[in-house]
Write a protein that holds these residues in place. Structure first.
Motif, PDB file in Angstrom:
ATOM      1  N   GLU A  10      38.673  39.409  34.043  1.00 24.51           N
ATOM      2  CA  GLU A  10      39.353  40.030  35.199  1.00 24.51           C
ATOM      3  C   GLU A  10      40.851  39.979  34.962  1.00 24.51           C
ATOM      4  O   GLU A  10      41.396  38.920  34.653  1.00 24.51           O
ATOM      5  N   ASP A  11      41.514  41.126  35.062  1.00 23.09           N
ATOM      6  CA  ASP A  11      42.949  41.161  34.776  1.00 23.09           C
ATOM      7  C   ASP A  11      43.816  40.933  36.001  1.00 23.09           C
ATOM      8  O   ASP A  11      45.005  40.671  35.873  1.00 23.09           O
ATOM      9  N   GLU A  12      43.229  41.060  37.192  1.00 20.47           N
ATOM     10  CA  GLU A  12      44.052  40.870  38.390  1.00 20.47           C
ATOM     11  C   GLU A  12      44.123  39.380  38.703  1.00 20.47           C
ATOM     12  O   GLU A  12      43.144  38.777  39.126  1.00 20.47           O
ATOM     13  N   ASP A  54      34.788  42.521  35.002  1.00 25.34           N
ATOM     14  CA  ASP A  54      35.505  43.637  35.629  1.00 25.34           C
ATOM     15  C   ASP A  54      35.419  44.828  34.673  1.00 25.34           C
ATOM     16  O   ASP A  54      35.440  44.657  33.457  1.00 25.34           O
ATOM     17  N   ASN A  56      37.497  47.716  34.752  1.00 22.96           N
ATOM     18  CA  ASN A  56      38.789  48.320  34.405  1.00 22.96           C
ATOM     19  C   ASN A  56      39.745  47.265  33.889  1.00 22.96           C
ATOM     20  O   ASN A  56      40.303  46.487  34.650  1.00 22.96           O
ATOM     21  N   LYS A 103      33.620  45.335  44.686  1.00 25.98           N
ATOM     22  CA  LYS A 103      34.891  44.828  45.201  1.00 25.98           C
ATOM     23  C   LYS A 103      35.273  45.563  46.485  1.00 25.98           C
ATOM     24  O   LYS A 103      35.019  46.752  46.581  1.00 25.98           O
TER      25      LYS A 103
END
Ligand code: CA
Length: 238
Positions: A10-12, A54, A56, A103
């Motif tokens: 997950e990049d966030e 995730d 994206n 999400k």
């Protein structure tokens, strides 16, 4: 003893950091990968028990991570998907993800999913159950429950875990209608909510692998508005 190891891709950081801390509080060991490259690196280094993925990511598509992982491992994968992207989900399930959550999700919801997926995929449990199980035979179809293998005549049919579970659920009730809700609850998750499109997708794959024809089914009959009926032994009353 360290709990199950979760790889969170997950990049966030506003999601990843608090969620990783929550996993740790719940007794899991969590690692966070913010990119495709880091995900594959950590996957190889840590051999996690489950991957939260995730789709994206800044350097690529999470589905490529799923494909890459699935090419060498049966580790459970739960996709984290955005709302309203059903195609993403179907493609994700097609390449071997075990489940998905939409999400924004609550940590409690995802942790419940993680536990459910880990329970379902826990091998000792399956082996214990299956050890005493006799093969299930319907005409030329044979389901070897101890080995989770399926044969049509002499030929083995390669099925994904979900396809196998779905086939077993239907064939265990051969001759009777199994409702869509029951299939979703027993094969996917008792807490399933939302679309059952994934069920139709899996039925389609199962039919293709069994060489079945939806218009004139030998094995899986659609009972419109209700569910599906698996063929009973030939000559037996339906
Ligand atoms: Ca993202």
């Amino acid at each position: 003893m360290a709990g199950p190891r979760i790889l969170l891709v997950e990049d966030e950081t506003s999601i990843a950091e608090p969620f990783a801390r929550m996993l740790e509080r719940e007794g899991f060991t969590a690692s966070v990968a913010p990119t495709v490259a880091r995900a594959l690196e950590l996957f190889a280094a840590e051999e996690p028990d489950l991957v939260l993925l995730d789709l994206n990511l800044p350097d690529g598509d999470g589905r490529d991570v799923a494909r890459d992982i699935r090419a060498r491992s049966r580790v459970p994968i739960i996709m984290l998907t955005a709302r309203g992207t059903e195609t993403d989900r179907v493609v994700g399930l097609e390449i071997g993800a075990d489940d998905y959550v939409v999400k924004p999700f609550s940590a409690a919801e995802v942790i419940a999913r993680i536990r459910a997926v880990l329970r379902r995929t826990a091998e000792p449990l399956v082996q214990e159950d299956a050890a005493e199980a006799e093969p299930l035979e319907i005409d030329e179809l044979r389901i070897d429950r101890a080995a989770r293998r399926v044969f049509l005549g002499e030929e083995e049919i390669e099925l994904s875990r979900k396809e196998y579970d779905l086939l077993l659920e239907l064939a265990s009730h051969a001759g009777a209608v199994v409702s869509r809700d029951d299939l979703m609850a027993r094969v996917w998750d008792v807490n399933w909510f939302g679309s059952t499109k994934t069920l139709d997708v899996h039925i389609g794959w199962l039919r293709r692998k069994l060489g079945d024809d939806a218009a004139s089914p030998r094995w899986i009959e659609t009972v419109r508005g209700i569910g599906f009926r698996f063929a009973a032994e030939e000559g037996e009353a339906p």
